[in-house]
Motif scaffolding. Structure first.
Motif, PDB file in Angstrom:
ATOM      1  N   CYS A 162     -13.122 -13.039 -14.679  1.00 50.58           N
ATOM      2  CA  CYS A 162     -12.438 -12.334 -13.599  1.00 50.58           C
ATOM      3  C   CYS A 162     -12.232 -13.258 -12.405  1.00 50.58           C
ATOM      4  O   CYS A 162     -13.129 -14.034 -12.046  1.00 50.58           O
ATOM      5  N   SER A 163     -11.072 -13.146 -11.790  1.00 53.28           N
ATOM      6  CA  SER A 163     -10.822 -13.855 -10.543  1.00 53.28           C
ATOM      7  C   SER A 163     -11.155 -12.928  -9.375  1.00 53.28           C
ATOM      8  O   SER A 163     -11.497 -11.760  -9.570  1.00 53.28           O
ATOM      9  N   ALA A 164     -11.070 -13.448  -8.170  1.00 54.06           N
ATOM     10  CA  ALA A 164     -11.341 -12.628  -6.987  1.00 54.06           C
ATOM     11  C   ALA A 164     -10.352 -11.470  -6.917  1.00 54.06           C
ATOM     12  O   ALA A 164      -9.181 -11.607  -7.259  1.00 54.06           O
ATOM     13  N   GLY A 165     -10.847 -10.314  -6.502  1.00 54.69           N
ATOM     14  CA  GLY A 165      -9.983  -9.144  -6.374  1.00 54.69           C
ATOM     15  C   GLY A 165      -9.989  -8.249  -7.591  1.00 54.69           C
ATOM     16  O   GLY A 165      -9.340  -7.203  -7.588  1.00 54.69           O
ATOM     17  N   GLY A 206      -6.016  -4.655  -5.336  1.00 59.64           N
ATOM     18  CA  GLY A 206      -4.639  -4.578  -4.870  1.00 59.64           C
ATOM     19  C   GLY A 206      -4.335  -5.499  -3.715  1.00 59.64           C
ATOM     20  O   GLY A 206      -3.181  -5.612  -3.288  1.00 59.64           O
ATOM     21  N   SER A 207      -5.359  -6.188  -3.200  1.00 56.56           N
ATOM     22  CA  SER A 207      -5.158  -7.011  -2.006  1.00 56.56           C
ATOM     23  C   SER A 207      -4.591  -8.400  -2.318  1.00 56.56           C
ATOM     24  O   SER A 207      -4.143  -9.101  -1.418  1.00 56.56           O
ATOM     25  N   GLN A 208      -4.615  -8.783  -3.598  1.00 55.92           N
ATOM     26  CA  GLN A 208      -4.149 -10.126  -3.967  1.00 55.92           C
ATOM     27  C   GLN A 208      -3.902 -10.193  -5.465  1.00 55.92           C
ATOM     28  O   GLN A 208      -4.293  -9.304  -6.215  1.00 55.92           O
ATOM     29  N   ALA A 209      -3.242 -11.248  -5.888  1.00 52.04           N
ATOM     30  CA  ALA A 209      -3.046 -11.483  -7.315  1.00 52.04           C
ATOM     31  C   ALA A 209      -4.401 -11.759  -7.963  1.00 52.04           C
ATOM     32  O   ALA A 209      -5.261 -12.405  -7.369  1.00 52.04           O
ATOM     33  N   ASN A 233      -0.602   4.848 -12.142  1.00 48.26           N
ATOM     34  CA  ASN A 233      -0.207   4.026 -10.993  1.00 48.26           C
ATOM     35  C   ASN A 233       0.839   3.015 -11.443  1.00 48.26           C
ATOM     36  O   ASN A 233       0.512   1.978 -12.022  1.00 48.26           O
ATOM     37  N   PHE A 234       2.100   3.311 -11.176  1.00 51.30           N
ATOM     38  CA  PHE A 234       3.171   2.466 -11.673  1.00 51.30           C
ATOM     39  C   PHE A 234       3.559   1.398 -10.649  1.00 51.30           C
ATOM     40  O   PHE A 234       4.673   1.381 -10.122  1.00 51.30           O
ATOM     41  N   HIS A 235       2.638   0.510 -10.361  1.00 53.15           N
ATOM     42  CA  HIS A 235       2.949  -0.604  -9.468  1.00 53.15           C
ATOM     43  C   HIS A 235       3.499  -1.756 -10.300  1.00 53.15           C
ATOM     44  O   HIS A 235       2.809  -2.244 -11.217  1.00 53.15           O
ATOM     45  N   PRO A 236       4.707  -2.211 -10.039  1.00 48.92           N
ATOM     46  CA  PRO A 236       5.320  -3.257 -10.865  1.00 48.92           C
ATOM     47  C   PRO A 236       4.490  -4.523 -11.057  1.00 48.92           C
ATOM     48  O   PRO A 236       4.587  -5.141 -12.122  1.00 48.92           O
ATOM     49  N   PRO A 237       3.667  -4.960 -10.090  1.00 43.63           N
ATOM     50  CA  PRO A 237       2.911  -6.198 -10.342  1.00 43.63           C
ATOM     51  C   PRO A 237       1.819  -6.070 -11.401  1.00 43.63           C
ATOM     52  O   PRO A 237       1.244  -7.066 -11.827  1.00 43.63           O
ATOM     53  N   LEU A 238       1.513  -4.831 -11.832  1.00 39.19           N
ATOM     54  CA  LEU A 238       0.360  -4.582 -12.697  1.00 39.19           C
ATOM     55  C   LEU A 238       0.716  -4.681 -14.177  1.00 39.19           C
ATOM     56  O   LEU A 238       1.766  -4.222 -14.620  1.00 39.19           O
ATOM     57  N   PHE A 242      -8.910  -7.896 -24.014  1.00 42.42           N
ATOM     58  CA  PHE A 242      -8.116  -6.921 -23.280  1.00 42.42           C
ATOM     59  C   PHE A 242      -8.479  -6.998 -21.807  1.00 42.42           C
ATOM     60  O   PHE A 242      -9.556  -7.460 -21.434  1.00 42.42           O
ATOM     61  N   GLY A 243      -7.529  -6.557 -20.970  1.00 38.97           N
ATOM     62  CA  GLY A 243      -7.791  -6.665 -19.543  1.00 38.97           C
ATOM     63  C   GLY A 243      -6.572  -6.376 -18.696  1.00 38.97           C
ATOM     64  O   GLY A 243      -5.599  -5.768 -19.145  1.00 38.97           O
ATOM     65  N   SER A 244      -6.644  -6.832 -17.460  1.00 39.04           N
ATOM     66  CA  SER A 244      -5.609  -6.514 -16.480  1.00 39.04           C
ATOM     67  C   SER A 244      -5.174  -7.768 -15.742  1.00 39.04           C
ATOM     68  O   SER A 244      -5.946  -8.716 -15.563  1.00 39.04           O
ATOM     69  N   VAL A 245      -3.938  -7.753 -15.313  1.00 41.37           N
ATOM     70  CA  VAL A 245      -3.380  -8.832 -14.505  1.00 41.37           C
ATOM     71  C   VAL A 245      -2.553  -8.203 -13.391  1.00 41.37           C
ATOM     72  O   VAL A 245      -1.768  -7.282 -13.627  1.00 41.37           O
ATOM     73  N   VAL A 246      -2.752  -8.676 -12.177  1.00 42.58           N
ATOM     74  CA  VAL A 246      -1.912  -8.286 -11.042  1.00 42.58           C
ATOM     75  C   VAL A 246      -1.258  -9.558 -10.515  1.00 42.58           C
ATOM     76  O   VAL A 246      -1.950 -10.513 -10.166  1.00 42.58           O
ATOM     77  N   GLU A 247       0.053  -9.577 -10.507  1.00 46.44           N
ATOM     78  CA  GLU A 247       0.771 -10.793 -10.154  1.00 46.44           C
ATOM     79  C   GLU A 247       1.084 -10.890  -8.660  1.00 46.44           C
ATOM     80  O   GLU A 247       1.572 -11.922  -8.193  1.00 46.44           O
ATOM     81  N   ASP A 248       0.814  -9.814  -7.909  1.00 47.71           N
ATOM     82  CA  ASP A 248       1.100  -9.806  -6.479  1.00 47.71           C
ATOM     83  C   ASP A 248       0.261  -8.699  -5.847  1.00 47.71           C
ATOM     84  O   ASP A 248      -0.460  -7.975  -6.541  1.00 47.71           O
ATOM     85  N   THR A 249       0.344  -8.554  -4.536  1.00 48.34           N
ATOM     86  CA  THR A 249      -0.384  -7.477  -3.875  1.00 48.34           C
ATOM     87  C   THR A 249       0.216  -6.120  -4.250  1.00 48.34           C
ATOM     88  O   THR A 249       1.390  -6.011  -4.612  1.00 48.34           O
ATOM     89  N   MET A 250      -0.612  -5.069  -4.165  1.00 51.87           N
ATOM     90  CA  MET A 250      -0.171  -3.714  -4.487  1.00 51.87           C
ATOM     91  C   MET A 250      -0.460  -2.800  -3.299  1.00 51.87           C
ATOM     92  O   MET A 250      -1.292  -3.123  -2.445  1.00 51.87           O
TER      93      MET A 250
END
Length: 268
Positions: free
Chosen positions: A103-106, A122-125, A152-157, A245-253
């Motif tokens: 896991c990375s920060a956030g 949601g504060s960072q990628a 939660n349909f946030h496009p960065p997710l 399996f896991g999650s990726v956020v490419e930008d803030t949400m």
């Protein structure tokens, strides 16, 4: 450790050793010594017998004709089927058959309240994944994840399940924040397959299945009837792959998100 679409793993091979030659040399030396003492007939016979025994013991597996088969090593062998590893995430401790979370920060992942829970600030990628420690076989088999509907349909997710081989090639299937299922196959540095389908009512069960040289990306609301979301030719040998399996956020949400998977390879 973990790339966005894939990450590799290293397998240490165990070389095979044999001491028969060393034993044979010792016994041959004994025969020479006996010849000098005038007992050459008996010692020669003993040496021949020992040599034959040593030769027989050094043989490995053989085919029907008696010819030795090559030892291909662990790297050439399939893993056990994926359904040999199930996890209900009930005891609050990550099973040792999983590697340590990456896991990375956030982002964070922990086994909590009967589920593997991913939390994204949601504060960072960020990215957060969990991978099997050992390899398994997907050949003519399937791997399944229980994921209650994501709302939660946030496009960065992105939230996904995937298999990867030792080269880092990946077959990935998951939810994209644009409200779609997506499937993607990466071989080397190239995306060789990429499609999406409607996420719709948010089916709870996701499955990657391989059969007859085709990979199927499937979903189900009840784990009984399955819909094929996408399919493609099997892009590489899937007899020795790791699951993650896991999650990726490419930008803030706009807000934090929690996604939980209550079961791995378990259906009611």
């Amino acid at each position: 450790m973990v790339a966005l679409c894939a990450f590799g793993s290293c397998i240490a091979l165990n070389p095979r050793f044999a001491d028969e030659d060393e034993d044979g040399a010792s016994e041959t030396g004994g025969a020479a010594s006996s010849t000098e003492s005038g007992t050459d007939t008996d010692s020669d016979s003993e040496s021949d017998t020992d040599s034959s025994d040593s030769s027989d013991s050094s043989d490995t597996e053989s085919d029907e004709s008696g010819a030795p088969l090559p030892d291909l090593g662990d790297a050439a062998r399939d893993g056990p089927p994926f359904d040999s590893f199930v996890d209900d995430f009930e005891d609050g401790v990550i099973d040792p058959r999983w590697s340590a979370p990456s896991c990375s920060a956030g982002c964070s992942v922990e086994e909590s309240n009967g589920a593997m829970a991913y939390t994204l600030s949601g504060s960072q990628a960020c990215s957060c994944t969990l991978q099997t420690l050992d390899f398994y076989s997907l050949r003519d088999d399937s791997v399944l994840l229980d994921v209650p509907a994501i709302t939660n349909f946030h496009p960065p997710l992105r939230f996904f399940m995937a298999v990867t081989n030792a080269n880092g090639d990946t077959i990935e299937y998951g939810f994209d924040g644009d409200d779609v299922f997506y499937a993607q196959v990466v071989v080397g540095d190239s995306v060789v397959f990429s499609e999406t389908s409607t996420y719709g009512s948010g089916p709870r069960y996701w499955q990657i299945r391989e059969q007859g040289g085709v990979v199927y990306f499937e979903s189900s609301t009840d784990s009984a009837a399955w819909d094929i979301e996408m399919e493609t030719d099997t892009p590489f040998d899937v007899g020795r792959v790791w699951f993650y399996f896991g999650s990726v956020v490419e930008d803030t949400m706009p807000s934090s998100i929690g996604i939980s998977a209550p079961n791995y390879n378990i259906v009611p």
